[in-house]
Design a protein around this motif. Sequence first.
Motif, short mmCIF file in Angstrom:
data_model
loop_
_atom_site.label_atom_id
_atom_site.label_comp_id
_atom_site.label_asym_id
_atom_site.label_seq_id
_atom_site.Cartn_x
_atom_site.Cartn_y
_atom_site.Cartn_z
N TYR A 285 0.82 -1.21 0.00
CA TYR A 285 0.00 0.00 0.00
C TYR A 285 0.86 1.26 0.00
O TYR A 285 0.46 2.31 -0.54
N PHE A 286 2.06 1.17 0.60
CA PHE A 286 2.94 2.33 0.74
C PHE A 286 3.99 2.40 -0.37
O PHE A 286 5.00 3.09 -0.21
N PHE A 287 3.79 1.71 -1.46
CA PHE A 287 4.73 1.74 -2.58
C PHE A 287 4.92 3.19 -3.03
O PHE A 287 3.94 3.91 -3.26
N PRO A 288 6.17 3.68 -3.12
CA PRO A 288 6.41 5.10 -3.39
C PRO A 288 5.75 5.62 -4.66
O PRO A 288 5.36 6.79 -4.73
N ALA A 289 5.62 4.77 -5.68
CA ALA A 289 5.04 5.24 -6.94
C ALA A 289 3.54 5.46 -6.86
O ALA A 289 2.95 6.04 -7.79
N ALA A 290 2.88 5.02 -5.79
CA ALA A 290 1.43 5.15 -5.69
C ALA A 290 1.01 6.62 -5.66
O ALA A 290 0.01 7.00 -6.29
N ALA A 291 1.73 7.44 -4.91
CA ALA A 291 1.36 8.86 -4.80
C ALA A 291 1.46 9.58 -6.15
O ALA A 291 0.51 10.27 -6.54
N PRO A 292 2.58 9.47 -6.89
CA PRO A 292 2.61 10.14 -8.20
C PRO A 292 1.60 9.57 -9.19
O PRO A 292 1.13 10.30 -10.06
N ILE A 293 1.26 8.30 -9.07
CA ILE A 293 0.24 7.73 -9.96
C ILE A 293 -1.11 8.39 -9.68
O ILE A 293 -1.84 8.77 -10.61
#
Length: 364
Positions: free
Chosen positions: A97-105
């Motif tokens: 859930y905390f994968f860094p790319a999630a926020a920019p996606i």
Amino acid sequence: MARSDAVAHLRLTLVTFAVSVLGIRIYLAATGYPQIGGQTLHIAHALWGGLLLFVASLLPLLIADRRVLTTVALLSGVGAGLFVDEVGKFITADNDYFFPAAAPIAYAVFLLTVLVGLRFVGRSRECSPRADLRAALDLIAAALDSDLTPVQRAELDRRLRAAATPGADPSDAPSEEELRHLAAGLLEVVPSSGLQLAPVRPGRLRRLVSRLDRWVDRRLTERLLRTGLLVGLTVLGLVAVSDLAVITAIAVDLSDGSTSELTDVANGFARIEIEDARGVGFLFARAVLDVLAGSMLVVAAVLLVRGRRRSAMELARHGLLLFLTVVNLLLFYLEQFAAAAAALVQLALLYGVRRYQDHFVERS
């Protein structure tokens, strides 16, 4: 062609999307990331998002009432936000859930929605009998569900007159001429058709917004807005230019031919854990773009002080758009959702720049 109320529905979708993503992140962080379903099941909020999206897709298929589109926009925004918030689980093998790319996606989905929406809204400016007649029929359909506002009634009349006006090109297709005759017939019928104007009875929220607009128009003078833009552009620009420290630190570490401590240096400037050269590359790229965009804002502030208002506003607008469309993608990766605060500041400055252009530059 876009609907006459497309902008309002798009705005509602975007706002509810952003609020749902940020709201769920804040709620989960504050409550310790609780799970619904017990030890065996885990009912992710992406499922609720999918359910809301399904309901939103069914409503316009089942209900022939344009007023339902507001509900559709609301459910679509919230549903998409709940769904996209868990994108990290869908693109990683360990359901991170905390994968860094999630926020920019999530931020990229927001940007793409804005760009696609602007693309379709831009089509509504098409000038042709067919486009004007479509817009007029869309307003007539709206009148079947509720009374037209004075603005909508004036827009209906304008569209019908434009569609009924003979074109200057004698080679117009026969179908175009038929559309002009249809528009002319509607123009004769509509004024006596009994279409009612909606009584102007704004709700509490609309009255509050109107009072706020009037207060802003009275108090936000040219001098005050210019001072605010000078401060905002200068502070944001200098903060961004301070990323020269990142570039310098990385360059110094590379200059001795050793990169063993490079990730340690990079981790001092990011919220996530940088473990490889790719993360360092993202940090370096963000720093370079930060310095570029920040320099544009500082130069814009200098131009504004020197009285070159038009050039200053154009440069500031391009610098802020560079932040919002490119820099923030990297910033959301490195700083995660804490970058939303920076995006809100940039949007506020962009609004100020646009208002200054419209009220004090273009009218001068």
